[in-house]
Structure formats: C-alpha cells, structure tokens
Design an enzyme around this catalytic site. Structure first.
Site, PDB file in Angstrom:
ATOM      1  N   ARG A  39       0.751  -1.319   0.166  1.00  0.00           N
ATOM      2  CA  ARG A  39      -0.021   0.087  -0.067  1.00  0.00           C
ATOM      3  C   ARG A  39       0.750   1.348  -0.032  1.00  0.00           C
ATOM      4  O   ARG A  39       0.454   2.401  -0.639  1.00  0.00           O
ATOM      5  CB  ARG A  39      -0.885   0.016   1.196  1.00  0.00           C
ATOM      6  CG  ARG A  39      -2.293  -0.802   1.181  1.00  0.00           C
ATOM      7  CD  ARG A  39      -2.999  -0.751   2.094  1.00  0.00           C
ATOM      8  NE  ARG A  39      -4.163  -1.299   1.828  1.00  0.00           N
ATOM      9  CZ  ARG A  39      -5.348  -1.768   2.821  1.00  0.00           C
ATOM     10  NH1 ARG A  39      -5.212  -1.319   4.233  1.00  0.00           N
ATOM     11  NH2 ARG A  39      -6.284  -2.396   2.428  1.00  0.00           N
ATOM     12  N   LYS A 200     -15.763 -18.582   3.142  1.00  0.00           N
ATOM     13  CA  LYS A 200     -17.262 -18.710   3.582  1.00  0.00           C
ATOM     14  C   LYS A 200     -18.223 -18.098   2.531  1.00  0.00           C
ATOM     15  O   LYS A 200     -17.696 -16.838   1.948  1.00  0.00           O
ATOM     16  CB  LYS A 200     -17.567 -17.800   4.883  1.00  0.00           C
ATOM     17  CG  LYS A 200     -16.755 -18.547   6.026  1.00  0.00           C
ATOM     18  CD  LYS A 200     -16.898 -17.548   7.175  1.00  0.00           C
ATOM     19  CE  LYS A 200     -18.215 -17.748   8.014  1.00  0.00           C
ATOM     20  NZ  LYS A 200     -18.156 -16.751   8.989  1.00  0.00           N
ATOM     21  N   GLY A 357      -9.459  -8.798   0.395  1.00  0.00           N
ATOM     22  CA  GLY A 357      -9.178  -9.971   1.240  1.00  0.00           C
ATOM     23  C   GLY A 357      -7.845 -10.734   1.041  1.00  0.00           C
ATOM     24  O   GLY A 357      -6.787 -10.282   0.664  1.00  0.00           O
ATOM     25  N   GLY A 380     -11.867  -4.618   2.147  1.00  0.00           N
ATOM     26  CA  GLY A 380     -13.253  -4.592   1.939  1.00  0.00           C
ATOM     27  C   GLY A 380     -13.893  -3.625   0.876  1.00  0.00           C
ATOM     28  O   GLY A 380     -14.936  -3.783   0.549  1.00  0.00           O
TER      29      GLY A 380
HETATM   30  C1  3PG Z   1      -8.489  -1.946   5.092  1.00  0.00           C
HETATM   31  O1  3PG Z   1      -7.582  -2.060   5.461  1.00  0.00           O
HETATM   32  O2  3PG Z   1      -9.339  -2.751   4.709  1.00  0.00           O
HETATM   33  C2  3PG Z   1      -8.751  -0.443   5.107  1.00  0.00           C
HETATM   34  O3  3PG Z   1      -7.740   0.329   5.630  1.00  0.00           O
HETATM   35  C3  3PG Z   1      -9.991  -0.103   6.122  1.00  0.00           C
HETATM   36  O4  3PG Z   1      -9.664  -0.584   7.456  1.00  0.00           O
HETATM   37  P1  3PG Z   1     -10.913  -0.779   8.443  1.00  0.00           P
HETATM   38  O5  3PG Z   1     -11.518  -2.041   7.777  1.00  0.00           O
HETATM   39  O6  3PG Z   1     -10.292  -0.809   9.801  1.00  0.00           O
HETATM   40  O7  3PG Z   1     -11.893   0.481   8.303  1.00  0.00           O
HETATM   41 MG    MG Z   2     -11.123  -4.040   6.635  1.00  0.00          MG
END
Ligand code: 3PG
Ligand code: MG
Length: 402
Positions: A39, A200, A357, A380
């Site tokens: 990142r 899942k 993921g 996410g």
């Molecule tokens: C992630 O790693 O998916 C993002 O940085 C968001 O983090 P969070 O799920 O803690 O909001």
């Molecule tokens: Mg996350």
C-alpha cells in the site's frame, strides 16, 4: 454516482499549497516493522508527483482500530518512517492529526516537503464523521486529495467530511483502482469471467448476486463452493460448508441460468482427513468424497476445466483463493490457475484484475502478482464495489466542489 465527475489532482496547480492527502497507511506491522509495504509503494508515485510540483504535503490516515483514544501500539510513526524510506527522503512525523501541533507542522512545510500526521482514529470524531473534527483537520490544508480507495467504504471525517470543507480531488491511486474495476465490470472486453473463492459463502452471496448480472462466466471455488455442491445434493463429507445457505446457493444458480451466466463449479477435489500441514491427501471426483474426509483444494481436472474457461474469456476478475492455500499442498489449485491467468495476461489474451481480502496474499504466494493486469490494494472496499454498492468516499468525491 457520476464517476466521470471525479477531479484528478493531476490537473491542479498545487505549487506552494498545503495539500492534505488521505492515504491508506493501514499496513501490517509486526514488532515495529512493516511486513507488507504494497500500500505504501502504491501511494508513493502520487506523493512524488505532488512534491515535484511544489506542494506542501500533509498525509493523513487511519491505522488499525484503536478502541478509545490514542494507543501507542497503533501509532503511525513506524509506518511514516517506512514511507520515508520508500520515498527516499525524510518525512516529518507529527504526533497528532489536529490542533496546534498539526497546524504548525503543516504551516512550516516548504514546497516539496511531506509530513505524516498521527492516526486519525485516535480521535472519536474521525469514525463519527464529525463535521467539527473535519474542520479541524481542514486547518492543515488548502486542498484535499483522497488517494485511499481502500478506505472509501468508510464514511468517516477523512474520507467524506473533508470533501465538505476543502476543494476536493481524486489522487492517482484512487483513479487507478476505480478504472481497473470499471474496466472489468462496466466496459469489459467480452467474454468476461469472475472467479470468486474463499472460505465462507455467507460473506460472498451479495457479490455473486451482483456479478451474475455483469459477467458471462462465474467460477466458484474455495470452501464456499462446498455449499454449492451441497445444494446439488452432493455428499461433501466433513468439508466446511454453510448448510443454512443452500437455498441462497440455489437462488444464485437459478438467477445465473436466467441471466445466461455460466457457473463453473469444482469437479474434482484434493481431500484429507484433517486440515493440517503434511496430512495425507488424495484427489477424488467431487461426487466421491468419503464421509470422513474434507475438501481442501480443487483437483487437476477442475484446474484444467477452469483454464479452458479462461482461454475463452478476454477479461477476468479474481477474488479469493480456490483452496486452503495457507497450508501446503492445498494451495496448488489456486497457484496453478493463477499461473495460467498470468500466462494468458502476459500473452495479451486476458485482462486480469484481482483484489479483496486474501486474494493478493494467494497471488503473491503463487508468485504471479506482478503479471496480473491490476492488483487492487483494497480489501473491504473492493468487495463492497463487487456487491454493486456505492462507496461513500468515492461518492463524496464525485459530488464535491473543486
Ligand atoms: C482496510 O485495511 O481494509 C482499510 O484500511 C480499512 O480498514 P478498516 O476495515 O479498519 O476500516
Ligand atoms: Mg477491513
């Protein structure tokens, strides 16, 4: 949401301006060391460009999920140091993201200089999207750039609130991520395939339901495929499955058929009695899984069939592994198909976009991540996009005044 309304920061004169860049510095850290710098590396070109154009750059980000106020274990200090190394220049770390310490650090920056402010989530106003907190953040900048696609599924002060207070622009990584997803889902070269794997099915049902409207072929693998096999009446032995969701799996299959989207399921499997390294394993047809065994990977016939499907496609969206890749040898199916996808990509036959993921970890383990057309930095946020949901951070940016 009008994605064409996103305004690139590349088009703006930033010389001598204080530019707040919302990055995603939420990277894995162990014993004070960043263990995966992806990142950060992907943020660097945008930061370099701003510096080269004389901006005074103030980087903000969340890090982890602090419960109540400042938590020294979740300080961005070590991450800022790593970012400095990647940029090849010192970066000032500022121990708060608002207040006099942050404002004076931002005001003291010279053109081409960068400061990283402390974890936004040390203040409750961040996650509450508190307008007062957003205003305090805004005092550190003249312009706002959102370059954190991977945090755009959060409606927080730094991703949404700031767009109401400062002239707001999209950073290059934000635009790149959105373009990659649009290339696959909105204006793809057809036929298109989506490969969805992972443990899942419960977390992936909304994605499958959305994707069958978008792609020509849906390839399902990983533990989640077991629930689909179950829905066909297949005896899957001790395999991981979610029997409650058999009805949902049925609905997905029926809707896919109605849409003319072909669903590809595993036809053979690597099985073992237990899920542990070195466990004796065998390949069997999915129709012949013994009652005391569990499915841990797809077998070679499935890989061959899925490869054939990829050869017939021009575009592939990949999310999730085909097997329990963390423990050898149950990653072989994922790795073999990932190598095929990479080969087709390099040969110019296939556009491959992956993210969400575990996906990047699996492709890295396969050694092919560099050969895919695009690897998203998002977890996410990528998944929510695949569900067809509007991401609050992207929507706010599209609506914002520049
Ligand atoms: C992630 O790693 O998916 C993002 O940085 C968001 O983090 P969070 O799920 O803690 O909001
Ligand atoms: Mg996350």
């Amino acid at each position: 949401m009008e994605l064409d309304h996103l305004k690139p920061i590349a088009d703006v004169d930033v010389a001598n301006k204080r530019v707040i860049v919302r990055g995603d510095l939420n990277v894995p850290v162990k014993d004070g060391k960043v263990t995966d710098t992806t990142r950060l590396e992907r943020l660097v070109p945008g930061l370099r460009d701003l510096c080269a154009r004389g901006a005074r750059v103030v980087v903000i980000s969340h890090f982890g999920r602090p419960k109540e106020g400042p938590d020294p274990a979740l300080s961005l200090r070590p991450v800022a140091a790593e970012l400095g190394k990647l940029l090849g220049r010192p970066i000032q770390f500022v121990p708060d993201c608002i207040g006099p310490v942050a404002e004076s650090a931002a005001n003291a920056l010279g053109p081409g200089e960068i400061a990283v402010l402390e974890n936004l989530r040390f203040h409750a106003g961040e996650e509450k999207n508190d307008p007062e907190f957003a205003k305090k953040l805004a005092r550190c900048g003249d312009l706002y750039v959102d370059d954190a696609f991977s945090a755009a599924h959060r409606a927080h002060a730094s991703t949404v609130g700031l767009t109401h207070v400062l002239p707001s622009y999209a950073g290059p990584l934000m635009l790149e991520e959105i373009n990659a997803l649009r290339t696959v889902l909105e204006q793809p070269q057809r036929p298109t395939a989506a490969l969805v794997g992972g443990a899942k099915v419960s977390t992936k049902i909304p994605i499958l339901k959305h994707l069958i409207n978008k792609v020509d072929k849906l390839i399902i693998g990983g533990g989640m495929a077991n629930t689909f096999l179950l829905s066909h009446g297949v005896d899957i032995g001790k395999s991981l499955a979610e029997p409650d969701l058999v009805g949902e799996a049925h609905d997905v299959m029926a809707a896919a058929k109605h849409r003319g989207c072909a669903v590809v399921l595993p036809e053979d499997a690597v099985i073992a009695r237990e899920f542990r390294s070195g466990e004796a394993h065998a390949v069997v047809p999915t129709l012949a899984v013994p009652s005391n065994a569990m499915i841990l990977d797809v077998g070679p016939k499935t890989v061959a069939h899925m490869t054939q499907v990829l050869k017939e496609c021009r575009t592939l969206l990949w999310n999730g592994p085909l097997g329990a890749f963390e423990i050898p040898p149950f990653g072989e199916g994922t790795f073999a198909l990932a190598r095929e996808a990479a080969r087709l990509t390099k040969a110019g036959f296939l556009v491959t976009v992956a993210g969400g993921g575990d996906t990047v970890a699996a492709l890295n383990a396969a050694g092919v991540a560099d050969d895919f057309s695009y690897i998203s930095t998002a977890g996410g946020a990528f998944l929510e996009w695949l569900e067809g949901r509007e991401l609050p951070g992207v929507a706010a940016l599209a609506r914002a005044q520049a």
